[in-house]
Design a protein around this motif. Structure first.
Motif, short mmCIF file in Angstrom:
data_model
loop_
_atom_site.label_atom_id
_atom_site.label_comp_id
_atom_site.label_asym_id
_atom_site.label_seq_id
_atom_site.Cartn_x
_atom_site.Cartn_y
_atom_site.Cartn_z
N ALA A 3 108.38 -34.11 59.01
CA ALA A 3 108.75 -34.38 60.36
C ALA A 3 108.72 -35.95 60.46
CB ALA A 3 108.36 -34.09 61.44
N LEU A 4 107.54 -36.47 59.75
CA LEU A 4 107.37 -38.02 59.88
C LEU A 4 108.09 -38.96 58.90
CD1 LEU A 4 103.32 -37.81 60.24
CD2 LEU A 4 105.24 -38.35 62.11
N LEU A 5 108.24 -38.39 57.80
CA LEU A 5 108.94 -39.17 56.68
C LEU A 5 110.50 -38.68 56.64
CD1 LEU A 5 106.04 -39.05 53.99
CD2 LEU A 5 106.44 -40.82 55.82
N LEU A 6 110.82 -37.59 56.86
CA LEU A 6 112.34 -37.18 56.46
C LEU A 6 113.12 -36.83 57.77
CD1 LEU A 6 111.60 -34.55 53.72
CD2 LEU A 6 112.25 -37.04 53.39
N GLY A 7 112.24 -37.03 58.99
CA GLY A 7 113.31 -36.84 60.42
C GLY A 7 113.81 -38.03 60.26
N ASP A 8 115.18 -37.95 60.99
CA ASP A 8 116.21 -38.99 61.16
C ASP A 8 116.78 -38.89 62.56
OD1 ASP A 8 117.93 -41.18 59.59
OD2 ASP A 8 119.41 -40.07 60.75
N ALA A 9 116.96 -40.06 63.25
CA ALA A 9 117.68 -40.08 64.30
C ALA A 9 119.06 -39.88 64.37
CB ALA A 9 117.53 -41.42 65.00
N GLY A 10 119.72 -39.91 63.29
CA GLY A 10 121.32 -39.84 63.12
C GLY A 10 121.79 -38.61 62.50
N GLU A 11 121.03 -37.83 62.07
CA GLU A 11 121.77 -36.60 61.40
C GLU A 11 120.44 -35.65 61.34
OE1 GLU A 11 122.69 -37.06 57.20
OE2 GLU A 11 120.63 -37.62 56.64
N ASP A 12 120.89 -34.13 61.27
CA ASP A 12 120.09 -33.04 61.15
C ASP A 12 119.63 -32.99 59.57
OD1 ASP A 12 120.50 -32.05 63.77
OD2 ASP A 12 122.23 -31.32 63.60
N ILE A 26 112.83 -27.44 59.51
CA ILE A 26 114.08 -27.60 60.41
C ILE A 26 114.01 -29.00 61.08
CG2 ILE A 26 115.70 -26.91 61.90
CD1 ILE A 26 115.73 -25.41 59.59
N LEU A 27 114.60 -29.95 60.98
CA LEU A 27 114.43 -31.38 61.45
C LEU A 27 115.67 -32.03 62.18
CD1 LEU A 27 112.97 -33.13 58.08
CD2 LEU A 27 111.62 -32.07 60.35
N ARG A 28 115.87 -31.46 63.52
CA ARG A 28 116.92 -31.86 64.05
C ARG A 28 117.03 -33.22 64.45
NH1 ARG A 28 119.39 -27.14 65.79
NH2 ARG A 28 118.19 -25.22 65.55
N ARG A 29 118.04 -33.60 64.52
CA ARG A 29 118.28 -35.20 64.71
C ARG A 29 117.30 -36.00 65.93
NH1 ARG A 29 124.63 -35.88 64.82
NH2 ARG A 29 124.58 -34.07 63.48
N GLY A 30 116.66 -36.76 65.85
CA GLY A 30 116.03 -37.29 67.02
C GLY A 30 114.93 -36.51 67.66
N PRO A 33 108.20 -34.83 65.99
CA PRO A 33 107.39 -33.86 64.99
C PRO A 33 106.95 -32.66 65.96
CG PRO A 33 106.68 -36.21 64.59
CD PRO A 33 107.67 -36.24 65.82
N GLU A 34 106.93 -32.82 67.23
CA GLU A 34 106.01 -31.55 67.88
C GLU A 34 107.06 -30.44 67.98
OE1 GLU A 34 105.88 -34.70 68.78
OE2 GLU A 34 103.81 -35.02 68.40
N GLU A 35 108.32 -30.72 67.93
CA GLU A 35 109.36 -29.64 67.94
C GLU A 35 109.76 -29.12 66.58
OE1 GLU A 35 112.54 -31.24 70.22
OE2 GLU A 35 111.28 -31.83 72.04
N GLY A 36 109.05 -29.38 65.42
CA GLY A 36 109.41 -29.08 64.29
C GLY A 36 109.29 -27.45 64.24
N LEU A 37 110.40 -26.86 63.39
CA LEU A 37 110.05 -25.35 63.14
C LEU A 37 110.18 -25.40 61.83
CD1 LEU A 37 110.70 -22.43 64.04
CD2 LEU A 37 113.11 -22.88 63.73
#
Length: 239
Positions: A3-12, A26-30, A33-37
């Motif tokens: 979540a910290l290094l691969l999450g992105d605000a613009g894409e899933d 699963i890293l939904r756009r924006g 990290p607390e919502e990670g699945l």
């Protein structure tokens, strides 16, 4: 770390790790990290490694580069039988391991014994690709960018099969994001260890099912005094 290094605000995005077992984050756009699945999708390299080891009498312990599978053909009947395992339809999040997908899983499918090394490797590679694709479909993110780490990222045939199953979603090794595919898991444990040293929670309850955030693990006292003094200096210098 995903979540910290691969999450992105613009894409899933989906961080896929293919070790013995395959798992996804699963890293939904924006999303924070607390919502990670995160959950296991099924076998990664485990079945293929066991099969190759057995068929080569231990001379080879994995399908290097996916060369065996590339020369083989998928047995669609056996593929369907293996994918009928209850785990693949279980609700998410979920976890599994060798107790379910160990060598006994191969032994339970007698049809595999009649296949050549190449056809067996192709079929077992397809089990991994198909189960990953099914898991991603379960969460409704078929168009998300899939970032692959673990030893499976070096299996060219498996990567091709994943790309075919997940098309048109991009499928890339984590190297393109600056995270060496073989080292990402080790890097994650470095991060977890650092969080424990700082007495900060390192788990994501939404992903693991924990009741609350907690500090993970324990610190063994090997040169502990010197280590903590160095951490204190580093933290003071960066603050």
């Amino acid at each position: 770390m995903d979540a910290l290094l691969l999450g992105d605000a613009g894409e899933d995005r989906i961080a896929l790790n293919i070790g013995g077992i395959a798992n996804v984050t699963i890293l939904r756009r924006g999303a924070p990290p607390e919502e990670g699945l995160a959950f296991d999708t099924g076998p990664g390299n485990m079945l293929l490694d066991a099969f190759v080891t057995e068929r080569t009498d231990g001379r080879q312990r994995f399908d290097a580069g996916g060369d065996f599978a590339r020369r083989g053909r998928v047995d669609e009947t056996l593929l369907s039988e293996m994918l009928a395992d209850d785990f693949f339809e279980a609700p998410i999040p979920k976890t599994t391991g060798r107790e379910r997908f160990g060598e006994h899983f191969l032994a339970a499918h007698a049809r595999l014994r009649a296949l050549s090394l190449e056809d067996g490797a192709a079929t077992l590679s397809e089990v991994t690709a198909a189960s990953v694709a099914r898991a991603i479909e379960q969460v409704g993110l078929q168009n998300a960018c899939v970032i692959v780490s673990g030893g499976g990222a070096r299996n060219r045939t498996l990567m091709e099969r994943l790309a075919a199953r997940l098309h048109p979603a991009p499928v890339e090794p984590s190297d393109v994001m600056g995270l060496p595919a073989e080292a990402k898991e080790a890097m994650a444990f470095v991060m977890l260890g650092y969080e424990t040293l700082r007495e900060r929670a390192g788990n994501v309850p939404a992903a693991t099912g924990a009741q609350r955030p907690v500090v993970l693990g324990a610190i063994a006292p090997q040169n502990l005094r010197e280590l903590l003094a160095r951490v204190e200096r580093e933290c003071t210098a960066s603050s």
